[in-house]
Design a protein around this motif. Structure first.
Motif, mmCIF file in Angstrom:
data_model
loop_
_atom_site.group_PDB
_atom_site.id
_atom_site.type_symbol
_atom_site.label_atom_id
_atom_site.label_comp_id
_atom_site.label_asym_id
_atom_site.label_seq_id
_atom_site.Cartn_x
_atom_site.Cartn_y
_atom_site.Cartn_z
ATOM 1 N N UNK A 17 36.655 41.200 28.992
ATOM 2 C CA UNK A 17 37.449 41.398 30.208
ATOM 3 C C UNK A 17 38.448 40.255 30.402
ATOM 4 N N UNK A 18 37.988 39.013 30.271
ATOM 5 C CA UNK A 18 38.864 37.845 30.458
ATOM 6 C C UNK A 18 39.980 37.832 29.410
ATOM 7 N N UNK A 19 39.658 38.200 28.173
ATOM 8 C CA UNK A 19 40.662 38.219 27.117
ATOM 9 C C UNK A 19 41.747 39.246 27.419
ATOM 10 N N UNK A 20 41.358 40.418 27.883
ATOM 11 C CA UNK A 20 42.347 41.439 28.235
ATOM 12 C C UNK A 20 43.167 41.019 29.451
ATOM 13 N N UNK A 21 42.518 40.424 30.435
ATOM 14 C CA UNK A 21 43.264 39.935 31.608
ATOM 15 C C UNK A 21 44.284 38.880 31.189
ATOM 16 N N UNK A 22 43.899 37.991 30.300
ATOM 17 C CA UNK A 22 44.829 36.966 29.822
ATOM 18 C C UNK A 22 46.040 37.601 29.145
ATOM 19 N N UNK A 39 48.198 35.013 37.102
ATOM 20 C CA UNK A 39 46.855 35.347 36.666
ATOM 21 C C UNK A 39 46.629 36.846 36.711
ATOM 22 N N UNK A 40 45.497 37.264 36.244
ATOM 23 C CA UNK A 40 45.140 38.680 36.252
ATOM 24 C C UNK A 40 43.667 38.784 36.591
ATOM 25 N N UNK A 41 43.352 39.675 37.503
ATOM 26 C CA UNK A 41 41.969 39.913 37.931
ATOM 27 C C UNK A 41 41.794 41.392 38.226
ATOM 28 N N UNK A 42 40.567 41.841 38.213
ATOM 29 C CA UNK A 42 40.243 43.198 38.634
ATOM 30 C C UNK A 42 39.644 43.130 40.036
ATOM 31 N N UNK A 43 40.233 43.883 40.958
ATOM 32 C CA UNK A 43 39.716 43.984 42.316
ATOM 33 C C UNK A 43 39.242 45.415 42.527
ATOM 34 N N UNK A 44 37.977 45.620 42.905
ATOM 35 C CA UNK A 44 37.433 46.973 43.001
ATOM 36 C C UNK A 44 38.291 47.960 43.795
ATOM 37 N N UNK A 45 38.897 47.539 44.868
ATOM 38 C CA UNK A 45 39.674 48.494 45.663
ATOM 39 C C UNK A 45 41.113 48.658 45.171
ATOM 40 N N UNK A 46 41.612 47.725 44.359
ATOM 41 C CA UNK A 46 43.012 47.768 43.932
ATOM 42 C C UNK A 46 43.205 47.873 42.427
ATOM 43 N N UNK A 47 42.170 47.703 41.654
ATOM 44 C CA UNK A 47 42.283 47.781 40.200
ATOM 45 C C UNK A 47 42.759 46.469 39.605
ATOM 46 N N UNK A 52 49.328 35.185 41.983
ATOM 47 C CA UNK A 52 50.237 34.049 41.907
ATOM 48 C C UNK A 52 49.547 32.806 42.448
ATOM 49 N N UNK A 53 50.197 31.672 42.272
ATOM 50 C CA UNK A 53 49.628 30.430 42.796
ATOM 51 C C UNK A 53 49.612 30.436 44.324
ATOM 52 N N UNK A 54 50.443 31.284 44.948
ATOM 53 C CA UNK A 54 50.457 31.411 46.409
ATOM 54 C C UNK A 54 49.420 32.415 46.913
ATOM 55 N N UNK A 55 48.558 32.885 46.024
ATOM 56 C CA UNK A 55 47.488 33.840 46.341
ATOM 57 C C UNK A 55 48.008 35.234 46.670
ATOM 58 N N UNK A 56 49.195 35.575 46.188
ATOM 59 C CA UNK A 56 49.676 36.947 46.319
ATOM 60 C C UNK A 56 48.972 37.790 45.269
ATOM 61 N N UNK A 57 48.696 39.043 45.612
ATOM 62 C CA UNK A 57 47.978 39.948 44.716
ATOM 63 C C UNK A 57 48.787 41.238 44.598
ATOM 64 N N UNK A 58 49.170 41.566 43.377
ATOM 65 C CA UNK A 58 50.026 42.723 43.126
ATOM 66 C C UNK A 58 49.373 43.629 42.079
#
Length: 83
Positions: A17-22, A39-47, A52-58
């Motif tokens: 998972x981490x390798x694919x996110x990278x 960065x890249x993360x999986x969020x259950x409600x958003x996929x 970003x460093x400003x904590x924006x999530x897209x």
């Protein structure tokens, strides 16, 4: 039930998972010149999302849709598609 095997599978899956996110984050970074630490993360409600460093999530799908249409994305455009 082989709990040791299950625990090992969790660890292996997380590494994958981490390798694919990278890989997704590295690809996204090519189109962003206003933040050097995407960065890249999986969020259950958003996929799968970009962060970003400003904590924006897209959502990654929305981000790459804009890239496909325009070839680049500004910080304000990025923020407008954030969750």
């Amino acid at each position: 039930m082989n709990i040791k095997r299950l625990i090992n599978e969790v660890g292996s899956s997380y590494i994958s998972y981490r390798q694919y996110c990278d890989k997704v984050a590295i690809e996204a970074q090519k189109y962003i010149d206003w933040d050097n630490d995407i960065g890249c993360e999986y969020f259950p409600s958003d996929g799968v999302c970009l962060t970003t460093t400003d904590a924006d999530v897209c959502p990654a799908t929305a981000f790459f849709r804009v890239i496909e249409e325009k070839g680049k994305i500004s910080q304000s455009e990025f923020k407008s598609i954030c969750v």
